[in-house]
Design a protein around this motif. Structure first.
Motif, PDB file in Angstrom:
ATOM      1  N   THR A   1      29.051  38.288  47.729  1.00 45.68           N
ATOM      2  CA  THR A   1      30.506  38.687  47.447  1.00 45.68           C
ATOM      3  C   THR A   1      31.364  37.797  46.529  1.00 45.68           C
ATOM      4  N   LEU A   2      31.144  36.414  46.646  1.00 45.61           N
ATOM      5  CA  LEU A   2      31.727  35.425  45.666  1.00 45.61           C
ATOM      6  C   LEU A   2      31.323  35.394  44.287  1.00 45.61           C
ATOM      7  N   ALA A   3      29.970  35.716  44.257  1.00 44.07           N
ATOM      8  CA  ALA A   3      29.366  35.806  42.922  1.00 44.07           C
ATOM      9  C   ALA A   3      29.684  37.042  42.129  1.00 44.07           C
ATOM     10  N   ASP A   4      29.901  38.156  42.875  1.00 46.33           N
ATOM     11  CA  ASP A   4      30.554  39.596  42.566  1.00 46.33           C
ATOM     12  C   ASP A   4      31.701  39.249  41.970  1.00 46.33           C
ATOM     13  N   ILE A   5      32.893  38.522  42.888  1.00 44.35           N
ATOM     14  CA  ILE A   5      33.895  38.178  42.233  1.00 44.35           C
ATOM     15  C   ILE A   5      34.027  37.246  41.031  1.00 44.35           C
ATOM     16  N   ALA A   6      33.117  36.181  40.932  1.00 41.81           N
ATOM     17  CA  ALA A   6      33.075  35.359  39.701  1.00 41.81           C
ATOM     18  C   ALA A   6      32.768  36.231  38.397  1.00 41.81           C
ATOM     19  N   ASN A   7      31.669  37.188  38.780  1.00 41.64           N
ATOM     20  CA  ASN A   7      31.252  38.348  37.689  1.00 41.64           C
ATOM     21  C   ASN A   7      32.362  39.012  37.283  1.00 41.64           C
ATOM     22  N   GLY A   8      33.104  39.639  38.215  1.00 36.92           N
ATOM     23  CA  GLY A   8      34.430  40.415  37.866  1.00 36.92           C
ATOM     24  C   GLY A   8      35.596  39.709  36.996  1.00 36.92           C
ATOM     25  N   LEU A   9      35.764  38.412  37.375  1.00 38.04           N
ATOM     26  CA  LEU A   9      36.446  37.676  36.636  1.00 38.04           C
ATOM     27  C   LEU A   9      36.065  37.547  35.055  1.00 38.04           C
ATOM     28  N   ARG A  10      35.077  37.296  34.924  1.00 39.31           N
ATOM     29  CA  ARG A  10      34.224  36.847  33.526  1.00 39.31           C
ATOM     30  C   ARG A  10      34.564  38.335  32.796  1.00 39.31           C
ATOM     31  N   GLN A  11      34.895  39.525  33.385  1.00 43.01           N
ATOM     32  CA  GLN A  11      34.830  40.792  32.542  1.00 43.01           C
ATOM     33  C   GLN A  11      36.392  41.122  32.226  1.00 43.01           C
ATOM     34  N   VAL A  12      37.343  40.252  32.803  1.00 45.56           N
ATOM     35  CA  VAL A  12      38.608  40.822  32.568  1.00 45.56           C
ATOM     36  C   VAL A  12      39.143  40.045  31.531  1.00 45.56           C
ATOM     37  N   PRO A  13      40.362  40.481  30.780  1.00 51.49           N
ATOM     38  CA  PRO A  13      40.997  39.644  29.772  1.00 51.49           C
ATOM     39  C   PRO A  13      41.283  38.312  30.064  1.00 51.49           C
ATOM     40  N   GLU A  14      41.168  37.371  29.234  1.00 54.00           N
ATOM     41  CA  GLU A  14      41.554  36.015  29.836  1.00 54.00           C
ATOM     42  C   GLU A  14      42.842  35.931  30.282  1.00 54.00           C
ATOM     43  N   GLU A  15      43.947  36.356  29.875  1.00 51.83           N
ATOM     44  CA  GLU A  15      45.266  36.458  30.241  1.00 51.83           C
ATOM     45  C   GLU A  15      45.374  37.046  31.531  1.00 51.83           C
ATOM     46  N   VAL A  16      44.541  37.755  32.165  1.00 54.97           N
ATOM     47  CA  VAL A  16      44.168  38.126  33.631  1.00 54.97           C
ATOM     48  C   VAL A  16      43.707  37.113  34.416  1.00 54.97           C
ATOM     49  N   ARG A  17      42.563  36.547  33.769  1.00 48.93           N
ATOM     50  CA  ARG A  17      41.818  35.689  34.324  1.00 48.93           C
ATOM     51  C   ARG A  17      42.609  34.244  34.712  1.00 48.93           C
TER      52      ARG A  17
END
Length: 218
Positions: free
Chosen positions: A100-116
């Motif tokens: 789950t935590l790895a999926d969250i991290a991977n999801g964060l890498r895919q969003v625009p930087e301003e969202v991250r």
């Protein structure tokens, strides 16, 4: 099968899947499951989100725990107005938690930087006896996508952890924290959780899709 019966069947499955029994014997699969009665997890009829829409939305909870630096962390105040992913688990979980935590991290890498940059991920341990501050800090460092303070680890007494779970409306962990809710709650800038995630093959993609929606970034 009629639509009402199909929807009821989906809800029944979701109720079982929303509680994870992490194996404590080193096995790769869950050791047990329990039923979490969460009627507000819908059957994807809301096409706004790719995760599971929450009906009604859940307000950002108010609870106080301790972070890995030993400081008091008032969840409601510290995360107010920020996109926040909240997850309860424990560091020696062999399956659900790290995935789950790895999926969250991977999801964060895919969003625009301003969202991250706006987003916080809060991990609350359910293993009061074993998860020390140092253990949690080291564990979360494995998932940090490279931005400071994205992953925040919290711990507390058993009564404090129980109170946090009640405030977040997730099922209380059992078996010394090893059977716990597998829901990841996503709170938006309006301080409500309108969507949640359960472990799946496309959880990272769901996070990447839904996070900008609750961050009010067009």
């Amino acid at each position: 099968m009629s639509r009402p019966r199909a929807a009821a069947a989906v809800l029944a499955v979701l109720a079982v899947l929303s509680v994870a029994g992490c194996g404590s014997d080193g096995s790769t699969g869950p050791s047990s499951t329990a039923t979490e009665v969460r009627g507000e997890l819908n059957d994807h009829t809301d096409s706004t989100y790719q995760g599971l829409a929450l009906t009604p939305p859940r307000p950002r909870p108010q609870f106080t725990l301790t972070d890995t630096a030993g400081r008091e962390f008032r969840f409601g105040a510290e995360t107010a107005g920020k996109p926040t992913l909240l997850f309860f688990g424990y560091t020696t979980c062999p399956d659900v938690c790290p995935t789950t935590l790895a999926d969250i991290a991977n999801g964060l890498r895919q969003v625009p930087e301003e969202v991250r940059k706006q987003t916080q991920v809060v991990f609350v341990t359910t293993d009061v006896k074993r998860d020390t501050a140092a253990v949690i800090k080291s564990y979360l460092a494995k998932f940090d996508p490279g931005l400071p303070n994205r992953f925040i680890g919290l711990r507390g007494t058993q009564s404090e952890i129980d109170a946090a779970q009640v405030a977040a409306h997730v099922t209380l962990a059992e078996d010394e924290g090893r059977t716990h809710s597998s829901q990841v709650l996503l709170y938006g800038t309006d301080d409500y959780a309108r969507v949640a995630f359960l472990q799946s093959n496309n959880e990272a993609a769901q996070v990447a899709h839904d996070l900008p929606l609750v961050a009010d970034i067009k």
